[in-house]
Enzyme design. Sequence first.
Site, PDB file in Angstrom:
ATOM      1  N   HIS A 150       0.798  -1.305   0.012  1.00  0.00           N
ATOM      2  CA  HIS A 150       0.302  -0.079  -0.064  1.00  0.00           C
ATOM      3  C   HIS A 150       1.041   1.255   0.069  1.00  0.00           C
ATOM      4  O   HIS A 150       2.019   1.153   0.404  1.00  0.00           O
ATOM      5  CB  HIS A 150      -0.908   0.123   1.218  1.00  0.00           C
ATOM      6  CG  HIS A 150      -1.669  -0.924   1.268  1.00  0.00           C
ATOM      7  ND1 HIS A 150      -3.062  -1.078   1.979  1.00  0.00           N
ATOM      8  CD2 HIS A 150      -2.064  -2.078   0.572  1.00  0.00           C
ATOM      9  CE1 HIS A 150      -3.738  -2.052   1.742  1.00  0.00           C
ATOM     10  NE2 HIS A 150      -3.291  -2.651   0.926  1.00  0.00           N
TER      11      HIS A 150
ATOM     12  N   GLU B  88       0.751   4.009   1.693  1.00  0.00           N
ATOM     13  CA  GLU B  88       1.303   4.364   3.116  1.00  0.00           C
ATOM     14  C   GLU B  88       2.565   3.383   3.644  1.00  0.00           C
ATOM     15  O   GLU B  88       3.460   3.951   4.264  1.00  0.00           O
ATOM     16  CB  GLU B  88       0.411   4.128   4.316  1.00  0.00           C
ATOM     17  CG  GLU B  88      -0.972   4.918   3.986  1.00  0.00           C
ATOM     18  CD  GLU B  88      -2.063   4.004   3.287  1.00  0.00           C
ATOM     19  OE1 GLU B  88      -1.804   3.496   2.262  1.00  0.00           O
ATOM     20  OE2 GLU B  88      -3.123   4.036   3.587  1.00  0.00           O
TER      21      GLU B  88
ATOM     22  N   CYS C  98      -6.101   1.736   5.774  1.00  0.00           N
ATOM     23  CA  CYS C  98      -6.759   0.480   6.454  1.00  0.00           C
ATOM     24  C   CYS C  98      -6.068   0.293   7.777  1.00  0.00           C
ATOM     25  O   CYS C  98      -5.266   0.888   8.293  1.00  0.00           O
ATOM     26  CB  CYS C  98      -6.450  -0.410   5.231  1.00  0.00           C
ATOM     27  SG  CYS C  98      -4.731  -1.073   5.288  1.00  0.00           S
TER      28      CYS C  98
ATOM     29  N   CYS D 231      -2.165  -0.285   7.547  1.00  0.00           N
ATOM     30  CA  CYS D 231      -1.410   0.712   7.528  1.00  0.00           C
ATOM     31  C   CYS D 231      -1.534   1.638   8.885  1.00  0.00           C
ATOM     32  O   CYS D 231      -0.644   2.044   9.373  1.00  0.00           O
ATOM     33  CB  CYS D 231      -2.045   1.601   6.213  1.00  0.00           C
ATOM     34  SG  CYS D 231      -1.682   0.757   4.662  1.00  0.00           S
TER      35      CYS D 231
END
Length: 149
Positions: free
Chosen positions: A56, A58, A86, A89
């Site tokens: 992801h 992040e 999410c 993260c």
Amino acid sequence: MLSVLSDSFFMQEALKEAQKAFHSDEVPVGAVVVCGNRIIARAHNQTEKLQDSSAHAEMLAITAASAAMGSKWLEECALFVTLEPCVMCAGAIYWSRVGRLVYGASDDKRGFMRYGKELLHPTTKVEFGILYEECGALLSTFFTQKRII
């Protein structure tokens, strides 16, 4: 005289990263990490490219920022991300002790706020809604195109 750049400026930079994801057929989420009013890391979703469900924006930005800082702690840094992180993260944000999290669009289905701010480190400040419409529009366009195909 040193000028301080705005949250909107940094979110625009995160949106540029999200555009890269969009053009690579990745879910268009982008992130930048800022320390001392300068960007030290940039990333966008690369789960398809890397065949890694943890890739992801992040996560990739935190890894790059930690390398740039030479530290696992990012207490003096701000993470700007186009979509609410999410839970995975949020855990990385917790463990890296990001000082400030700023996100654009909310994620009512998978966002960490479904479970509460307690998922973040107690010292992390949270702000949201910066360029909300622009961030949300890019995601909506992406998923609308996916449904048509």
